[in-house]
Design a protein around this motif. Structure first.
Motif, PDB file in Angstrom:
ATOM      1  N   ILE A   3     -24.451 -12.808 -18.511  1.00  0.00           N
ATOM      2  CA  ILE A   3     -24.304 -14.180 -19.004  1.00  0.00           C
ATOM      3  C   ILE A   3     -25.181 -14.372 -20.234  1.00  0.00           C
ATOM      4  O   ILE A   3     -26.347 -13.965 -20.250  1.00  0.00           O
ATOM      5  CB  ILE A   3     -24.737 -15.209 -17.935  1.00  0.00           C
ATOM      6  CG1 ILE A   3     -24.077 -14.925 -16.584  1.00  0.00           C
ATOM      7  CG2 ILE A   3     -24.435 -16.628 -18.410  1.00  0.00           C
ATOM      8  CD1 ILE A   3     -22.595 -15.142 -16.554  1.00  0.00           C
ATOM      9  N   HIS A   4     -24.616 -15.022 -21.271  1.00  0.00           N
ATOM     10  CA  HIS A   4     -25.410 -15.358 -22.459  1.00  0.00           C
ATOM     11  C   HIS A   4     -25.442 -16.879 -22.628  1.00  0.00           C
ATOM     12  O   HIS A   4     -24.405 -17.554 -22.551  1.00  0.00           O
ATOM     13  CB  HIS A   4     -24.823 -14.724 -23.710  1.00  0.00           C
ATOM     14  CG  HIS A   4     -25.603 -15.035 -24.952  1.00  0.00           C
ATOM     15  ND1 HIS A   4     -26.841 -14.489 -25.213  1.00  0.00           N
ATOM     16  CD2 HIS A   4     -25.324 -15.874 -25.998  1.00  0.00           C
ATOM     17  CE1 HIS A   4     -27.292 -14.956 -26.370  1.00  0.00           C
ATOM     18  NE2 HIS A   4     -26.390 -15.799 -26.863  1.00  0.00           N
ATOM     19  N   PHE A   5     -26.639 -17.420 -22.867  1.00  0.00           N
ATOM     20  CA  PHE A   5     -26.836 -18.854 -23.077  1.00  0.00           C
ATOM     21  C   PHE A   5     -27.007 -19.144 -24.562  1.00  0.00           C
ATOM     22  O   PHE A   5     -27.935 -18.613 -25.188  1.00  0.00           O
ATOM     23  CB  PHE A   5     -28.086 -19.338 -22.342  1.00  0.00           C
ATOM     24  CG  PHE A   5     -27.925 -19.487 -20.852  1.00  0.00           C
ATOM     25  CD1 PHE A   5     -27.838 -20.745 -20.274  1.00  0.00           C
ATOM     26  CD2 PHE A   5     -27.871 -18.372 -20.026  1.00  0.00           C
ATOM     27  CE1 PHE A   5     -27.695 -20.888 -18.907  1.00  0.00           C
ATOM     28  CE2 PHE A   5     -27.725 -18.506 -18.657  1.00  0.00           C
ATOM     29  CZ  PHE A   5     -27.637 -19.770 -18.089  1.00  0.00           C
ATOM     30  N   ARG A  26     -27.573 -10.586 -15.157  1.00  0.00           N
ATOM     31  CA  ARG A  26     -28.194 -10.164 -16.416  1.00  0.00           C
ATOM     32  C   ARG A  26     -28.048 -11.318 -17.401  1.00  0.00           C
ATOM     33  O   ARG A  26     -26.945 -11.666 -17.802  1.00  0.00           O
ATOM     34  CB  ARG A  26     -27.526  -8.904 -16.954  1.00  0.00           C
ATOM     35  CG  ARG A  26     -27.817  -7.653 -16.141  1.00  0.00           C
ATOM     36  CD  ARG A  26     -27.060  -6.454 -16.718  1.00  0.00           C
ATOM     37  NE  ARG A  26     -27.421  -6.209 -18.110  1.00  0.00           N
ATOM     38  CZ  ARG A  26     -26.648  -5.535 -18.966  1.00  0.00           C
ATOM     39  NH1 ARG A  26     -25.454  -5.074 -18.582  1.00  0.00           N
ATOM     40  NH2 ARG A  26     -27.047  -5.331 -20.203  1.00  0.00           N
ATOM     41  N   VAL A  27     -29.179 -11.907 -17.787  1.00  0.00           N
ATOM     42  CA  VAL A  27     -29.175 -13.129 -18.583  1.00  0.00           C
ATOM     43  C   VAL A  27     -29.829 -12.889 -19.938  1.00  0.00           C
ATOM     44  O   VAL A  27     -30.918 -12.325 -20.018  1.00  0.00           O
ATOM     45  CB  VAL A  27     -29.916 -14.259 -17.847  1.00  0.00           C
ATOM     46  CG1 VAL A  27     -30.035 -15.502 -18.722  1.00  0.00           C
ATOM     47  CG2 VAL A  27     -29.205 -14.594 -16.532  1.00  0.00           C
ATOM     48  N   THR A  28     -29.154 -13.333 -20.998  1.00  0.00           N
ATOM     49  CA  THR A  28     -29.744 -13.364 -22.343  1.00  0.00           C
ATOM     50  C   THR A  28     -29.553 -14.767 -22.898  1.00  0.00           C
ATOM     51  O   THR A  28     -28.793 -15.572 -22.342  1.00  0.00           O
ATOM     52  CB  THR A  28     -29.088 -12.341 -23.279  1.00  0.00           C
ATOM     53  OG1 THR A  28     -27.668 -12.607 -23.342  1.00  0.00           O
ATOM     54  CG2 THR A  28     -29.323 -10.924 -22.789  1.00  0.00           C
ATOM     55  N   GLY A  29     -30.243 -15.060 -23.997  1.00  0.00           N
ATOM     56  CA  GLY A  29     -30.110 -16.393 -24.570  1.00  0.00           C
ATOM     57  C   GLY A  29     -30.618 -16.460 -25.990  1.00  0.00           C
ATOM     58  O   GLY A  29     -31.319 -15.551 -26.467  1.00  0.00           O
ATOM     59  N   LEU A  63     -19.770  -9.427 -22.115  1.00  0.00           N
ATOM     60  CA  LEU A  63     -20.229 -10.681 -21.516  1.00  0.00           C
ATOM     61  C   LEU A  63     -19.176 -11.226 -20.555  1.00  0.00           C
ATOM     62  O   LEU A  63     -17.993 -11.335 -20.907  1.00  0.00           O
ATOM     63  CB  LEU A  63     -20.515 -11.724 -22.600  1.00  0.00           C
ATOM     64  CG  LEU A  63     -21.763 -11.509 -23.459  1.00  0.00           C
ATOM     65  CD1 LEU A  63     -21.810 -12.540 -24.588  1.00  0.00           C
ATOM     66  CD2 LEU A  63     -23.024 -11.607 -22.617  1.00  0.00           C
ATOM     67  N   ASP A  64     -19.605 -11.573 -19.348  1.00  0.00           N
ATOM     68  CA  ASP A  64     -18.686 -12.198 -18.394  1.00  0.00           C
ATOM     69  C   ASP A  64     -18.505 -13.682 -18.691  1.00  0.00           C
ATOM     70  O   ASP A  64     -17.468 -14.260 -18.367  1.00  0.00           O
ATOM     71  CB  ASP A  64     -19.233 -12.027 -16.967  1.00  0.00           C
ATOM     72  CG  ASP A  64     -19.240 -10.572 -16.538  1.00  0.00           C
ATOM     73  OD1 ASP A  64     -18.141 -10.026 -16.344  1.00  0.00           O
ATOM     74  OD2 ASP A  64     -20.337  -9.990 -16.418  1.00  0.00           O
ATOM     75  N   ALA A  65     -19.531 -14.286 -19.290  1.00  0.00           N
ATOM     76  CA  ALA A  65     -19.441 -15.714 -19.608  1.00  0.00           C
ATOM     77  C   ALA A  65     -20.484 -16.077 -20.644  1.00  0.00           C
ATOM     78  O   ALA A  65     -21.553 -15.464 -20.732  1.00  0.00           O
ATOM     79  CB  ALA A  65     -19.629 -16.568 -18.358  1.00  0.00           C
ATOM     80  N   VAL A  66     -20.175 -17.096 -21.418  1.00  0.00           N
ATOM     81  CA  VAL A  66     -21.117 -17.723 -22.339  1.00  0.00           C
ATOM     82  C   VAL A  66     -21.301 -19.160 -21.874  1.00  0.00           C
ATOM     83  O   VAL A  66     -20.324 -19.861 -21.586  1.00  0.00           O
ATOM     84  CB  VAL A  66     -20.580 -17.698 -23.783  1.00  0.00           C
ATOM     85  CG1 VAL A  66     -21.469 -18.528 -24.701  1.00  0.00           C
ATOM     86  CG2 VAL A  66     -20.466 -16.267 -24.290  1.00  0.00           C
ATOM     87  N   ILE A  67     -22.561 -19.605 -21.770  1.00  0.00           N
ATOM     88  CA  ILE A  67     -22.850 -20.979 -21.373  1.00  0.00           C
ATOM     89  C   ILE A  67     -23.406 -21.710 -22.589  1.00  0.00           C
ATOM     90  O   ILE A  67     -24.401 -21.276 -23.181  1.00  0.00           O
ATOM     91  CB  ILE A  67     -23.822 -21.035 -20.185  1.00  0.00           C
ATOM     92  CG1 ILE A  67     -23.209 -20.289 -18.996  1.00  0.00           C
ATOM     93  CG2 ILE A  67     -24.130 -22.482 -19.808  1.00  0.00           C
ATOM     94  CD1 ILE A  67     -24.083 -20.252 -17.764  1.00  0.00           C
ATOM     95  N   LEU A  68     -22.745 -22.807 -22.958  1.00  0.00           N
ATOM     96  CA  LEU A  68     -23.027 -23.503 -24.215  1.00  0.00           C
ATOM     97  C   LEU A  68     -23.774 -24.802 -23.950  1.00  0.00           C
ATOM     98  O   LEU A  68     -23.321 -25.652 -23.188  1.00  0.00           O
ATOM     99  CB  LEU A  68     -21.695 -23.800 -24.922  1.00  0.00           C
ATOM    100  CG  LEU A  68     -21.752 -24.558 -26.246  1.00  0.00           C
ATOM    101  CD1 LEU A  68     -22.428 -23.715 -27.321  1.00  0.00           C
ATOM    102  CD2 LEU A  68     -20.338 -24.951 -26.682  1.00  0.00           C
ATOM    103  N   GLY A  69     -24.928 -24.959 -24.604  1.00  0.00           N
ATOM    104  CA  GLY A  69     -25.732 -26.168 -24.461  1.00  0.00           C
ATOM    105  C   GLY A  69     -25.405 -27.205 -25.518  1.00  0.00           C
ATOM    106  O   GLY A  69     -24.866 -26.883 -26.587  1.00  0.00           O
TER     107      GLY A  69
END
Length: 450
Positions: A3-5, A26-29, A63-69
């Motif tokens: 997952i990428h933030f 597994r998290v990146t941002g 990436l399985d998903a991107v989370i958008l702020g």
């Protein structure tokens, strides 16, 4: 899961990143600026970006998903690349639902009291060692993070904000959770940059009711006339359960629930209504009223919600998140009702886009009348930062309908004024969703002239 933030530094975003990291993802941002406490907390889990900025190289096919702020803009290079690659892009509320769609979802909405109701529910469930996930808008004592997501917990408690989900998803966050049990604490116009009319704002709560799953439950405050009209006119096929202020008495500055005479560490009509909402929620989760009262007596409040900074025999200093007109009036009324023999110095920082708009400023009419000394502070830099036309002392006094309001635009002058006052038999209430220009409120509270 990888997952990428995008915009990982936000309050909810960095807490969700930590929660998913603890779950084994597994998290990146990335972010262009990350403030405390987000920076240190991300660093503690090895999640702090090596450098600030947006980098297309962060977006990869694995990436399985991107989370958008919300902090990200539509022209964000990482967002554009993720869209071009066809990656799955979620807002954080969307992803919370994705991780909880097989759980029982309790969603707390409303213009005020959301954090307190959520915090009360979490406190009671934690008191009885229940297994639950959560998302709450404040750091709570006894809880390491503001978000917890696991595979095991059968229920999740979600604070449901009505603000927009992300730059590319303009739905209010609380519409996305599909509650099994929904709570609405009240309706008071807010976020006018998104909902320019009161009718538009009200409609978001009607839509929220319609997102509650069929045969679900809505717990709502019947003291709120606007809310009551929305609920009465709703055709949703759900159970509608109302609440009001519970029976209580105040003795020597302490509130007791009746008839059990349970002492509380919180006070005020709004807190008592919030408490009743929490009671009804945990009742649905199998905790009876006697057990609820036993647990809630040790609840000290959420951070910045009538948070006691210091007290002596003659003075109490509180910090509160109140910033909207209804919250401001309710908080002042609560402190005056709790300490009937003390004077009150009430100071609000107008900080949000809505509160700094001249048209909306009129909503503050008569909200500070019960304060013995009413102070309004606006950091002059805020107008430049938000690219807004400044409001004057006269604008404030006219809108508040109080020519005695003391107005400041510089934090140093405000602090000097507060230090010059005599707080003998007098309380101080400091209210803001900002930070009073960086003023050290704890130090101030300890050093006041009593």
């Amino acid at each position: 899961m990888r997952i990428h933030f995008i915009a990982i530094g936000g309050s909810a975003m960095h807490n969700l990143a930590i929660a998913l990291h603890k779950k084994g993802f597994r998290v990146t941002g990335s972010d262009d600026v990350i403030f405390e406490p987000s920076s240190t907390r991300l660093a503690n889990y090895g999640l702090l970006p090596k450098e600030n900025g947006w980098f297309e190289s962060n977006i990869t096919a694995d990436l399985d998903a991107v989370i958008l702020g919300m902090h990200a803009r539509l022209d964000n290079p990482e967002l554009i690349k993720a869209q071009e690659m066809g990656l799955k892009i979620y807002s954080y509320p969307e992803y919370i639902y994705e991780q909880s769609k097989y759980k029982l979802r309790v969603v707390i909405g409303g213009s005020h009291g959301k954090t307190t109701i959520t915090s009360m529910i979490l406190h009671v469930l934690n008191y009885y060692n229940r297994d639950f996930d959560y998302l709450v808008g404040a750091q709570l004592a006894g809880f390491e993070t503001m978000v917890k997501i696991t595979d095991s917990a059968p229920v999740i408690i979600i604070e449901g904000d009505e603000y927009l989900a992300s730059p590319i998803d303009r739905r209010p966050k609380f519409h996305l959770y599909k509650a099994n049990i929904g709570v609405i604490s009240g309706i008071a116009w807010d976020h006018i940059n998104v909902f320019p009319t009161f009718e538009d704002y009200i409609s978001q709560f009607n839509k929220f009711i319609n997102t509650i799953v069929e045969d679900g439950k809505l717990i709502y405050c019947k003291n709120d006339l606007e809310l009551r009209k929305v609920v009465v006119n709703s055709n949703a096929t759900i159970d509608k359960i109302s609440y009001t202020i519970p029976n209580h008495e105040v003795i020597d500055g302490v509130t007791y629930l009746l008839p059990q005479h349970t002492p509380l560490q919180v006070f005020g009509d709004h807190n008592l209504m919030n408490l009743n909402a929490a009671r009804l929620v945990v009742e649905q989760l199998g905790i009876n009223e006697d057990d609820f009262q036993k647990a809630i007596s040790s609840f000290t409040g959420a951070a910045k919600r009538l948070e006691l900074l210091n007290h002596t025999k003659e003075t109490s200093v509180y910090k509160d998140f109140a910033h909207s007109p209804s919250k401001l009036k309710a908080t002042i009324d609560a402190v005056k009702a709790q300490f009937t023999n003390r004077k009150l110095v009430a100071c609000i920082e107008l900080h949000t886009f809505s509160s700094l708009t001249k048209e909306f400023l009129q909503q503050y009419h008569n909200t500070m009348k019960k304060a013995d000394i009413a102070i309004v502070y606006i950091d002059e830099k805020t107008f430049k930062h938000k690219k807004m036309e400044p409001v004057s002392e006269n604008d404030v006094q006219t809108s508040f309908n109080d020519k005695n309001i003391v107005f400041f635009s510089e934090a140093e002058q405000l602090e000097s004024y507060l230090r010059s006052l005599n707080f003998e038999n007098t309380n101080l209430l400091l209210m803001s969703s900002g930070n009073f220009g960086g003023m050290d409120l704890v130090k101030l509270a300890l050093e006041l002239n009593v």
